[in-house]
Design an enzyme around this catalytic site. Structure first.
Site, mmCIF file in Angstrom:
data_model
loop_
_atom_site.group_PDB
_atom_site.id
_atom_site.type_symbol
_atom_site.label_atom_id
_atom_site.label_comp_id
_atom_site.label_asym_id
_atom_site.label_seq_id
_atom_site.Cartn_x
_atom_site.Cartn_y
_atom_site.Cartn_z
ATOM 1 C CG ASP A 165 -1.653 1.371 1.220
ATOM 2 O OD1 ASP A 165 -2.377 1.453 0.106
ATOM 3 O OD2 ASP A 165 -1.535 2.025 2.121
ATOM 4 C CB SER A 187 -5.363 2.284 0.435
ATOM 5 O OG SER A 187 -4.657 3.106 1.056
HETATM 6 N N1 URA Z 1 -5.929 7.171 2.867
HETATM 7 C C1 URA Z 1 -5.424 5.880 2.694
HETATM 8 O O1 URA Z 1 -4.736 5.560 3.602
HETATM 9 N N2 URA Z 1 -5.548 5.591 1.444
HETATM 10 C C2 URA Z 1 -6.108 6.346 0.359
HETATM 11 O O2 URA Z 1 -6.228 5.542 -0.572
HETATM 12 C C3 URA Z 1 -7.101 7.221 0.784
HETATM 13 C C4 URA Z 1 -6.733 7.722 2.014
#
Ligand code: URA
Length: 428
Positions: A165, A187
Site C-alpha cells: 500500500d 488501502s
Molecule cells: N487514505 C489512505 O490510507 N488510503 C487512501 O487510498 C486514501 C486515504
C-alpha cells in the site's frame, strides 16, 4: 524467475472492464511490491480500476494481497480490548487527538497508527510533532508497553505494515488515481486489518473538503470498507460526517493541538466535541463497553490525564508552550449578514499554502502555520470584524493563501440559515 502472468494482460483485462482472478490479483500486488511490475504498469492498472471498478470479491482479494505483503500485529495479549478509528481525511480534523486519550480513559486500548498530511488535508502526526520533544516513531515493544500502561498511542505506522500500500499510495498520489473507491477502501482497510485492532470505527467524510464530495459516493465507500472489516473479523462501523465546512475553528498543526486540549479540558468548539463523543461511543460499543458515558470522562478530567500521560510517554512535554507563527494577517468581513458558507477545501488549501501542509511527502511543515476562523456558518457577522486570521512564518505566503480563500465564504444579509447536520449517516 519466470512470472506466472503478464502485467500487460492483467492491465488489458481491467481496461476492457473484465474481472481479475484471485491468482492474478495476488500476483500483480506481490510483483509490484517486488519491483517486477513497473510503476508505469501499476499506474495504468490503477487508472483502469478507477474507470472500470472492481467487484466485492476482487476488492477483498486485493486487500488480502496487500495485507500479505507485510507483517501483521497482534494485540490479543493486552489486558484491555482494542478499538481504533480512521478518518478518510478532512480540514481541521483533529479528532484523533482528543479521541484516543478519551477512549483510553474509558478502559479501551487505542492503537492509533497514523499518517502525515499531504495536500490540503492535515496529518495527525504533523500536528502532534508541534509539541516540543514528542516522538513519532515507536518500536513494536514500546507501542505494546504504552498501550498496556497508558491505553493510548498515536504514532507512525511502521514500514512493515502493508508495504504494497505504501508504494501504491505514493504512485496513486501522482497519477490521478487516488479517488477510486476500490483502491481507497483496500488501502485503508489493509492497514487497519494488518494492525490487528479488534474493532474499528470509520469516519467517512462527505463534502467539498473530502475525497467523497457527495453522500452517494461516501456511502458506497463506507459500505465497502465495513464489509472488508467485518469479513476479516474486525467489528467495523462507519459514520458519515460533514466536510463541506471545516471542523472546529482552526486548521493547522499547533493551533489544532491547542483546540484539542481545549476539548480535553471540557471546552472547545461544539462540533469537535459532538464528533469526538459520537466516535467515542461507537468505539466503546465496538469494544463491548456499554456502561460508561465518555462525556463524563471529559468532564471529570480523566481524558486530560490520559492525554498528558500519552504525550509524556512519547517524550513530549504536555506543559510546554506550543510554537506560534511569526506573522499573522487578519481577513476582515467584507459585509454584514449571516455567514452562510465556509468552504472546507478553500480553508484547507489556504492553510496548506501558509505552510501547514506539504506538496511532496519529503517537504517540512511549519508548526505554527494555519488558519483560524472566528465564525461558523449560521453566525451573524458585522462588516469589518475579523473573519479569519492567517498564520505563517513567511509573509510571502499570504497572497496565495488569500487567493485560495476567494469565493470560499459567503455572507448574506438577512439570510435564514439551515445547518447541514454534522452526523449524516451510519453504516454497520
Ligand atoms: N487514505 C489512505 O490510507 N488510503 C487512501 O487510498 C486514501 C486515504
Amino acid at each position: 524467475m519466470s512470472e506466472p502472468f503478464s502485467a500487460v494482460e492483467v492491465i488489458v483485462r481491467k481496461r476492457d472492464a473484465g474481472e481479475l482472478t484471485d491468482p492474478e490479483i495476488d500476483w500483480v500486488v506481490d510483483a509490484y511490491t517486488r519491483g517486477v511490475v513497473a510503476d508505469e504498469q501499476m499506474s495504468s492498472l490503477a487508472m483502469a480500476i478507477l474507470l472500470n471498478g472492481m467487484n466485492e470479491r476482487e476488492i477483498a482479494r486485493w486487500t488480502a494481497a496487500m495485507i500479505a505483503s507485510g507483517e501483521r500485529m497482534d494485540f490479543s495479549g493486552l489486558s484491555r480490548p482494542t478499538a481504533d478509528k480512521h478518518s478518510t481525511g478532512g480540514v481541521g480534523d483533529k479528532i484523533t487527538l482528543p479521541l484516543a486519550p478519551l477512549v483510553a480513559a474509558c478502559g479501551v486500548a487505542v492503537p492509533q497508527l497514523s499518517g502525515r498530511g499531504l495536500g490540503h488535508t492535515g496529518g495527525t502526526l504533523d500536528k502532534l510533532e508541534s509539541i516540543p520533544g514528542w516522538r513519532v516513531a515507536l518500536s513494536n515493544e514500546e507501542l505494546m508497553a504504552q498501550l498496556e500502561s497508558v491505553g493510548a498511542v498515536i504514532c507512525a505506522a511502521g514500514d512493515g505494515l502493508a508495504p504494497a500500500d505504501k508504494k501504491l499510495y505514493a504512485l496513486r498520489d501522482v497519477t490521478g488515481t487516488v479517488e477510486a473507491i476500490p483502491l481507497i477502501a483496500s488501502s485503508i482497510m489493509s492497514k487497519k486489518i494488518a494492525e490487528g485492532t479488534g474493532s474499528l470505527v470509520l469516519d467517512v467524510k462527505v463534502g467539498s473538503g473530502a475525497f467523497m464530495k457527495n453522500l452517494e459516493h461516501a456511502s458506497e465507500l463506507a459500505r465497502t470498507m465495513v464489509a472488508l472489516g467485518t469479513d476479516a473479523g474486525v467489528r467495523t462501523v462507519a459514520l458519515l460526517t460533514d466536510m463541506d465546512t471545516p471542523l472546529g475553528l482552526s486548521a493547522g498543526n499547533a493551533i489544532e493541538v491547542q483546540e484539542s486540549i481545549e476539548v480535553l479540558g471540557g471546552g472547545g468548539p461544539a462540533d469537535v466535541v459532538e464528533l469526538t463523543l459520537a466516535l467515542a461511543r461507537e468505539m466503546l460499543a465496538g469494544a463491548g463497553i456499554d456502561d460508561i458515558d465518555p462525556a463524563d470522562r471529559l468532564a471529570d478530567g480523566s481524558a486530560m490525564d490520559s492525554w498528558r500521560a500519552m504525550i509524556s510517554a512519547q517524550g513530549g512535554d504536555p506543559d510546554a508552550a506550543l510554537p506560534v507563527a511569526r506573522e499573522s494577517h487578519v481577513v476582515a468581513a467584507p459585509s454584514s449578514g449571516v455567514l452562510t458558507r465556509l468552504d472546507a477545501m478553500a480553508v484547507g488549501v489556504a492553510a496548506w499554502r501558509l505552510g501547514a501542509g506539504r506538496s511532496r511527502k519529503e517537504d517540512p511543515v511549519q508548526a505554527g502555520a494555519g488558519v483560524r476562523w472566528h465564525a461558523r456558518p449560521g453566525d451573524q457577522i458585522t462588516a469589518g470584524a475579523p473573519l479569519m486570521t492567517l498564520l505563517t512564518d513567511e509573509p510571502a505566503r499570504f497572497d496565495r493563501a488569500l487567493a485560495a480563500l476567494e469565493g470560499g465564504f459567503e455572507i448574506v444579509a438577512d439570510a435564514s440559515y439551515e445547518p447541514r447536520p454534522l452526523l449524516m449517516g451510519r453504516v454497520d
